[in-house]
Design a protein around this motif. Sequence first.
Motif, short mmCIF file in Angstrom:
data_model
loop_
_atom_site.label_atom_id
_atom_site.label_comp_id
_atom_site.label_asym_id
_atom_site.label_seq_id
_atom_site.Cartn_x
_atom_site.Cartn_y
_atom_site.Cartn_z
N ALA A 31 -4.79 -5.49 10.68
CA ALA A 31 -4.81 -5.80 9.26
C ALA A 31 -5.63 -4.78 8.48
N ARG A 32 -6.78 -4.41 9.02
CA ARG A 32 -7.62 -3.39 8.37
C ARG A 32 -6.86 -2.07 8.27
N GLY A 33 -6.17 -1.70 9.34
CA GLY A 33 -5.40 -0.47 9.36
C GLY A 33 -4.27 -0.48 8.33
N ALA A 34 -3.75 -1.66 8.03
CA ALA A 34 -2.68 -1.79 7.04
C ALA A 34 -3.21 -1.72 5.62
N GLY A 35 -4.53 -1.99 5.45
CA GLY A 35 -5.11 -1.91 4.11
C GLY A 35 -5.70 -3.19 3.57
N VAL A 36 -5.92 -4.18 4.44
CA VAL A 36 -6.54 -5.44 4.01
C VAL A 36 -8.00 -5.17 3.66
N ASN A 37 -8.47 -5.75 2.55
CA ASN A 37 -9.85 -5.55 2.11
C ASN A 37 -10.83 -6.55 2.71
N ARG B 288 0.80 -1.23 0.00
CA ARG B 288 0.00 0.00 0.00
C ARG B 288 0.83 1.28 0.00
N THR B 289 1.96 1.30 0.70
CA THR B 289 2.64 2.57 0.94
C THR B 289 4.07 2.70 0.43
N SER B 290 4.68 1.61 0.01
CA SER B 290 6.07 1.70 -0.44
C SER B 290 6.16 2.54 -1.72
N PRO B 291 7.13 3.44 -1.79
CA PRO B 291 7.27 4.29 -2.99
C PRO B 291 7.50 3.49 -4.27
N ASP B 292 8.07 2.29 -4.16
CA ASP B 292 8.32 1.50 -5.36
C ASP B 292 7.26 0.41 -5.59
#
Length: 126
Positions: A100-106, A73-77
């Motif tokens: 997990a939700r906070g990290a971006g899990v759907n 979700r957040t790495s520039p590459d």
Amino acid sequence: MRFELLKILVVDDNHHMRVLLIEVLRAIGTRDVYEAADGAEALAFLKTRQVDIVMTDLSMQPLDGIDLTKLIRTSPDSTSPMVPIIMITGHTTQRRVAQARGAGVNEFLAKPVTAQGVIRRITQVV
């Protein structure tokens, strides 16, 4: 749902679980199923290929499913920051789900995995 059009990456450090998930995905018609043994291998794969869905285990070493999700979700590459992620876990405590939700899990898929559960979660993210 046209499962045969989907490209899915299965990430799990347990070989037997990867095989089970791949067999379920193939049984429902998915042709393009890829696998990675851990989060680091998944990140390397995602730099070279695009997928429609990532299905990842929560507990892995050296990079677990939550850290993998954060990096996707957040790495520039990152080449796929918006790819739907389905977290597969036997650890469904409220704290781990919130992490997990906070990290971006759907979506979440609880173990033991069933074909019906896989179909439902894929349908939800598509």
